[in-house]
Motif scaffolding. Structure first.
Motif, PDB file in Angstrom:
ATOM      1  N   SER A 153       0.847  -1.194   0.000  1.00 52.41           N
ATOM      2  CA  SER A 153       0.000   0.000   0.000  1.00 52.41           C
ATOM      3  C   SER A 153       0.881   1.241   0.000  1.00 52.41           C
ATOM      4  CB  SER A 153      -0.919   0.026   1.231  1.00 52.41           C
ATOM      5  OG  SER A 153      -1.875  -1.010   1.180  1.00 52.41           O
ATOM      6  N   VAL A 154       0.314   2.345  -0.456  1.00 51.70           N
ATOM      7  CA  VAL A 154       1.021   3.619  -0.391  1.00 51.70           C
ATOM      8  C   VAL A 154       1.082   4.078   1.064  1.00 51.70           C
ATOM      9  CG1 VAL A 154       0.369   4.277  -2.734  1.00 51.70           C
ATOM     10  CG2 VAL A 154      -1.119   4.900  -0.807  1.00 51.70           C
ATOM     11  N   GLY A 155       1.897   5.073   1.336  1.00 52.45           N
ATOM     12  CA  GLY A 155       1.998   5.596   2.694  1.00 52.45           C
ATOM     13  C   GLY A 155       0.678   6.157   3.188  1.00 52.45           C
ATOM     14  N   TYR A 156       0.515   6.140   4.509  1.00 51.10           N
ATOM     15  CA  TYR A 156      -0.746   6.602   5.094  1.00 51.10           C
ATOM     16  C   TYR A 156      -0.893   8.111   4.941  1.00 51.10           C
ATOM     17  CZ  TYR A 156      -4.620   7.245   8.316  1.00 51.10           C
ATOM     18  OH  TYR A 156      -5.829   7.580   8.858  1.00 51.10           O
ATOM     19  N   ASN A 157      -1.976   8.507   4.284  1.00 49.67           N
ATOM     20  CA  ASN A 157      -2.308   9.907   4.092  1.00 49.67           C
ATOM     21  C   ASN A 157      -3.768  10.067   4.520  1.00 49.67           C
ATOM     22  OD1 ASN A 157      -3.031  12.455   3.171  1.00 49.67           O
ATOM     23  ND2 ASN A 157      -1.861  12.285   1.269  1.00 49.67           N
ATOM     24  N   SER A 158      -3.985  10.780   5.602  1.00 53.77           N
ATOM     25  CA  SER A 158      -5.338  10.851   6.172  1.00 53.77           C
ATOM     26  C   SER A 158      -6.371  11.375   5.178  1.00 53.77           C
ATOM     27  CB  SER A 158      -5.333  11.725   7.434  1.00 53.77           C
ATOM     28  OG  SER A 158      -4.894  13.038   7.141  1.00 53.77           O
ATOM     29  N   VAL A 224       3.398   2.025  14.513  1.00 56.67           N
ATOM     30  CA  VAL A 224       2.247   2.174  13.620  1.00 56.67           C
ATOM     31  C   VAL A 224       1.804   3.635  13.546  1.00 56.67           C
ATOM     32  CG1 VAL A 224      -0.185   1.582  13.286  1.00 56.67           C
ATOM     33  CG2 VAL A 224       1.454  -0.200  13.951  1.00 56.67           C
ATOM     34  N   TYR A 225       1.669   4.271  14.710  1.00 54.86           N
ATOM     35  CA  TYR A 225       1.231   5.671  14.705  1.00 54.86           C
ATOM     36  C   TYR A 225       2.268   6.573  14.045  1.00 54.86           C
ATOM     37  CZ  TYR A 225      -3.055   5.131  17.436  1.00 54.86           C
ATOM     38  OH  TYR A 225      -4.328   4.805  17.838  1.00 54.86           O
ATOM     39  N   LEU A 226       3.548   6.235  14.183  1.00 54.62           N
ATOM     40  CA  LEU A 226       4.578   7.014  13.502  1.00 54.62           C
ATOM     41  C   LEU A 226       4.386   6.917  11.989  1.00 54.62           C
ATOM     42  CD1 LEU A 226       7.232   8.696  14.043  1.00 54.62           C
ATOM     43  CD2 LEU A 226       8.459   6.581  13.509  1.00 54.62           C
ATOM     44  N   SER A 227       4.118   5.710  11.478  1.00 54.41           N
ATOM     45  CA  SER A 227       3.919   5.556  10.037  1.00 54.41           C
ATOM     46  C   SER A 227       2.669   6.277   9.564  1.00 54.41           C
ATOM     47  CB  SER A 227       3.848   4.073   9.668  1.00 54.41           C
ATOM     48  OG  SER A 227       2.667   3.477  10.150  1.00 54.41           O
ATOM     49  N   MET A 228       1.702   6.488  10.484  1.00 46.36           N
ATOM     50  CA  MET A 228       0.488   7.244  10.164  1.00 46.36           C
ATOM     51  C   MET A 228       0.695   8.746  10.329  1.00 46.36           C
ATOM     52  SD  MET A 228      -2.281   4.784  12.117  1.00 46.36           S
ATOM     53  CE  MET A 228      -3.742   5.635  11.491  1.00 46.36           C
ATOM     54  N   LYS A 233       0.254  10.507  19.319  1.00 41.32           N
ATOM     55  CA  LYS A 233      -0.005   9.157  19.808  1.00 41.32           C
ATOM     56  C   LYS A 233       1.248   8.286  19.727  1.00 41.32           C
ATOM     57  CE  LYS A 233      -4.969   9.158  18.950  1.00 41.32           C
ATOM     58  NZ  LYS A 233      -6.082   8.646  18.107  1.00 41.32           N
ATOM     59  N   ALA A 234       2.058   8.491  18.708  1.00 40.37           N
ATOM     60  CA  ALA A 234       3.308   7.735  18.627  1.00 40.37           C
ATOM     61  C   ALA A 234       4.197   8.037  19.829  1.00 40.37           C
ATOM     62  CB  ALA A 234       4.035   8.065  17.332  1.00 40.37           C
ATOM     63  N   ALA A 235       4.284   9.307  20.208  1.00 36.38           N
ATOM     64  CA  ALA A 235       5.072   9.681  21.389  1.00 36.38           C
ATOM     65  C   ALA A 235       4.492   9.078  22.653  1.00 36.38           C
ATOM     66  CB  ALA A 235       5.120  11.207  21.512  1.00 36.38           C
ATOM     67  N   LEU A 236       3.175   9.072  22.762  1.00 40.65           N
ATOM     68  CA  LEU A 236       2.504   8.520  23.932  1.00 40.65           C
ATOM     69  C   LEU A 236       2.833   7.049  24.118  1.00 40.65           C
ATOM     70  CD1 LEU A 236       0.328   8.676  26.208  1.00 40.65           C
ATOM     71  CD2 LEU A 236      -1.354   8.075  24.451  1.00 40.65           C
ATOM     72  N   TYR A 237       2.761   6.260  23.034  1.00 38.61           N
ATOM     73  CA  TYR A 237       2.993   4.821  23.172  1.00 38.61           C
ATOM     74  C   TYR A 237       4.475   4.487  23.291  1.00 38.61           C
ATOM     75  CZ  TYR A 237      -1.921   3.868  22.730  1.00 38.61           C
ATOM     76  OH  TYR A 237      -3.276   3.819  22.972  1.00 38.61           O
ATOM     77  N   ARG A 398      13.350   1.661   6.747  1.00 35.25           N
ATOM     78  CA  ARG A 398      13.684   2.773   5.866  1.00 35.25           C
ATOM     79  C   ARG A 398      12.626   2.992   4.783  1.00 35.25           C
ATOM     80  NH1 ARG A 398      15.945   7.728   5.352  1.00 35.25           N
ATOM     81  NH2 ARG A 398      16.836   8.034   3.274  1.00 35.25           N
ATOM     82  N   TRP A 399      12.070   1.930   4.200  1.00 36.66           N
ATOM     83  CA  TRP A 399      11.080   2.063   3.133  1.00 36.66           C
ATOM     84  C   TRP A 399       9.854   2.834   3.622  1.00 36.66           C
ATOM     85  CZ3 TRP A 399      11.310   1.815  -1.861  1.00 36.66           C
ATOM     86  CH2 TRP A 399      10.209   1.503  -2.653  1.00 36.66           C
ATOM     87  N   THR A 400       9.381   2.475   4.816  1.00 42.20           N
ATOM     88  CA  THR A 400       8.242   3.191   5.405  1.00 42.20           C
ATOM     89  C   THR A 400       8.613   4.631   5.713  1.00 42.20           C
ATOM     90  OG1 THR A 400       7.318   1.167   6.341  1.00 42.20           O
ATOM     91  CG2 THR A 400       6.644   3.235   7.364  1.00 42.20           C
ATOM     92  N   ASP A 401       9.828   4.851   6.225  1.00 43.63           N
ATOM     93  CA  ASP A 401      10.275   6.222   6.502  1.00 43.63           C
ATOM     94  C   ASP A 401      10.286   7.069   5.238  1.00 43.63           C
ATOM     95  OD1 ASP A 401      10.552   5.810   9.204  1.00 43.63           O
ATOM     96  OD2 ASP A 401      12.738   5.647   9.183  1.00 43.63           O
ATOM     97  N   LEU A 402      10.767   6.497   4.136  1.00 44.97           N
ATOM     98  CA  LEU A 402      10.794   7.259   2.881  1.00 44.97           C
ATOM     99  C   LEU A 402       9.389   7.666   2.462  1.00 44.97           C
ATOM    100  CD1 LEU A 402      13.436   5.128   0.966  1.00 44.97           C
ATOM    101  CD2 LEU A 402      13.711   7.525   1.619  1.00 44.97           C
ATOM    102  N   LYS A 403       8.424   6.770   2.632  1.00 45.21           N
ATOM    103  CA  LYS A 403       7.043   7.108   2.283  1.00 45.21           C
ATOM    104  C   LYS A 403       6.541   8.277   3.117  1.00 45.21           C
ATOM    105  CE  LYS A 403       5.519   2.404   1.070  1.00 45.21           C
ATOM    106  NZ  LYS A 403       4.447   1.406   1.279  1.00 45.21           N
ATOM    107  N   ARG A 404       6.726   8.187   4.432  1.00 46.12           N
ATOM    108  CA  ARG A 404       6.156   9.236   5.290  1.00 46.12           C
ATOM    109  C   ARG A 404       6.938  10.541   5.169  1.00 46.12           C
ATOM    110  NH1 ARG A 404       8.256   9.940  10.577  1.00 46.12           N
ATOM    111  NH2 ARG A 404       9.929   8.493  11.109  1.00 46.12           N
TER     112      ARG A 404
END
Length: 451
Positions: A153-158, A224-228, A233-237, A398-404
């Motif tokens: 899937s493509v990167g998460y874009n709300s 997961v929240y970081l990739s979103m 929320k990423a900081a919280l968890y 890294r692949w997920t990081d590049l997307k976000r």
């Protein structure tokens, strides 16, 4: 149907091998898990549950290169095509099993456990074991679907996630149910729902890093929240994860002499998962790109612990937390520090971000040589992202990081030259969602990713 049938064969073959846990059947086709110990035995199978993370994303990422001679010598055509970001023929029947089969086998295993739990009464005497098993299954299913999202899937874009193509969600082991692709939004919501159940059911810390506990659930939620790009929320968890355990290895205490310096199940490992090292990423072939290797300072111990000097101006990778037994994309303390640091930097909490960065880096530099950053240091977020890449190299991230990063406007274009041909992957290119295996499309009729 063919794929699920093969998955069923794999699982059926795995059950009789667990003689310590399973009662022998007169007809082995009838060997099914009937007790809590049977289900735990199924979850204890490292090959089915832990060692199934994908390698394709790391092959496609930009932290390494190979020479033309090494590229042409590969017997695995899939690796060559992933390396140059081709549109098609990335997963073929000649490369069975591949990442798709591994991940959906994990989903099938988790569904098998959850379905059979429903047939066992939860009592006051078995409640702890029952809940632990259920939590492990939810965690494993969440991890599998998350990895499916990262590859196909493509990167998460709300703003587009409800329309972007997401995973096929299999909620049961029933082969007769038609496979249909969900949206990216539904896929992520499914992952989150499973992880919320896992963190509710699991003990804080597991009996072994090969089993998830609540801390691993917190760590995966942070990822997961970081990739979103939900940084609050990423900081919280990440914070919740680190409150349970925040031990960092002092790299001054790690010997650079062994071929693979880091021990398995070391103090930083919260949950261990693994990916088979793709042929192209063998450290005799893959060379770390100069842009990355030149970022390590002279006193940065990661340069000698993570890499082997090829004595020809290039460096190979050797820093896996699995001690050379496959690639390591598991949940670790250092990743959580970097998630919390990045998110706080993005949220404007510079001092908290810098404190986390310093806490990590002082353990990575030669004793007495590290100069801490301050809240007034320029471009704190840039510093943290630079250290994220240096610390978590070859961790499957890294692949997920590049997307976000590109969705954040980083405008990163990947470039490679192979056999005299220039290859390019532009920001937010459709090829960031890999092609689904063609045999899966042919059998199931699900929609292929746009190419």
């Amino acid at each position: 149907m063919k794929i699920l049938y093969l998955v069923a064969i794999v699982l059926t073959m795995s059950l009789p091998g667990c003689k310590k846990f399973l009662d022998e059947k007169s007809d082995m086709k009838l060997a099914v898990p009937e007790r809590l110990d049977d289900l735990q035995a199924l979850l204890n199978n490292e090959n089915l549950n832990n060692a199934v993370d994908p390698g394709a994303a790391e092959v496609s990422a930009d932290d390494y290169f190979v020479t033309d001679a090494d590229l042409n010598s590969l017997s695995n055509e899939q690796n060559r095509r992933l390396y140059t970001w081709e549109k098609d023929n990335l997963f073929t029947s000649a490369n069975f099993p591949n990442d798709w089969e591994y991940l959906y086998a994990l989903i099938y295993t988790a569904n098998t456990v959850l379905e059979n739990l429903e047939k066992i009464e939860r009592t006051s005497s078995n409640a702890a074991q029952y809940d632990n098993i259920k939590g492990q299954a939810y965690f494993n299913r969440a991890r599998a679907y998350y990895n499916v999202l990262q590859l196909w899937s493509v990167g998460y874009n709300s703003s587009t996630a409800n329309g972007d193509l997401g995973p096929v969600i299999r909620e049961s082991t029933d082969f007769n149910k038609t496979s249909v692709r969900s949206s990216v939004a539904r896929g992520y919501n499914y992952v989150l729902a499973d992880l919320f159940e896992a963190k509710r059911l699991l003990p804080n810390v597991s009996v072994h890093p090969l089993r998830p506990g609540r801390q691993a659930s917190f760590g995966l939620l942070a990822r997961v929240y970081l990739s979103m790009r939900d940084y609050e929320k990423a900081a919280l968890y990440a914070d919740s994860c680190l409150k349970i355990k925040a031990v960092l290895l002092d790299y001054n205490q790690i010997s650079a002499t062994p071929t693979f310096p880091f021990a398995r199940f070391n103090a930083e490992v919260i949950y261990e998962s693994a990916a088979a090292i793709p042929q192209i990423l063998n450290n005799s072939r893959a060379k770390i790109v100069a842009d990355l290797i030149n970022q390590y300072a002279a006193n940065d111990l990661r340069k000698i612990l993570y890499f082997k000097n090829n004595n020809n101006g290039t460096f190979g990778w050797r820093g896996s937390y699995r001690a050379g037994q496959g690639a390591f994309p598991g949940i670790t303390v250092d990743e959580q520090y970097l998630i919390r640091a990045e998110c706080n930097a993005r949220l404007g909490n510079s001092q908290i971000a810098v404190d986390d960065l310093n806490t990590l880096l002082i353990k990575r530099f030669k004793s007495g040589t590290y100069i801490p950053y301050t809240a007034n240091s320029p471009d704190i977020l840039g510093l943290i992202l630079k250290e994220r890449r240096k610390e978590l190299v070859m961790r499957g991230l890294r692949w997920t990081d590049l997307k976000r990063f590109n969705l954040e406007g980083a405008n990163i274009t990947l470039r490679r030259i192979a056999n005299g041909i220039n290859y390019e992957l532009k920001p937010n290119d459709k090829r960031y969602a890999l092609e689904i295996p063609q045999d899966v499309i042919a059998i199931s009729g699900i929609e292929q990713n746009p190419r």
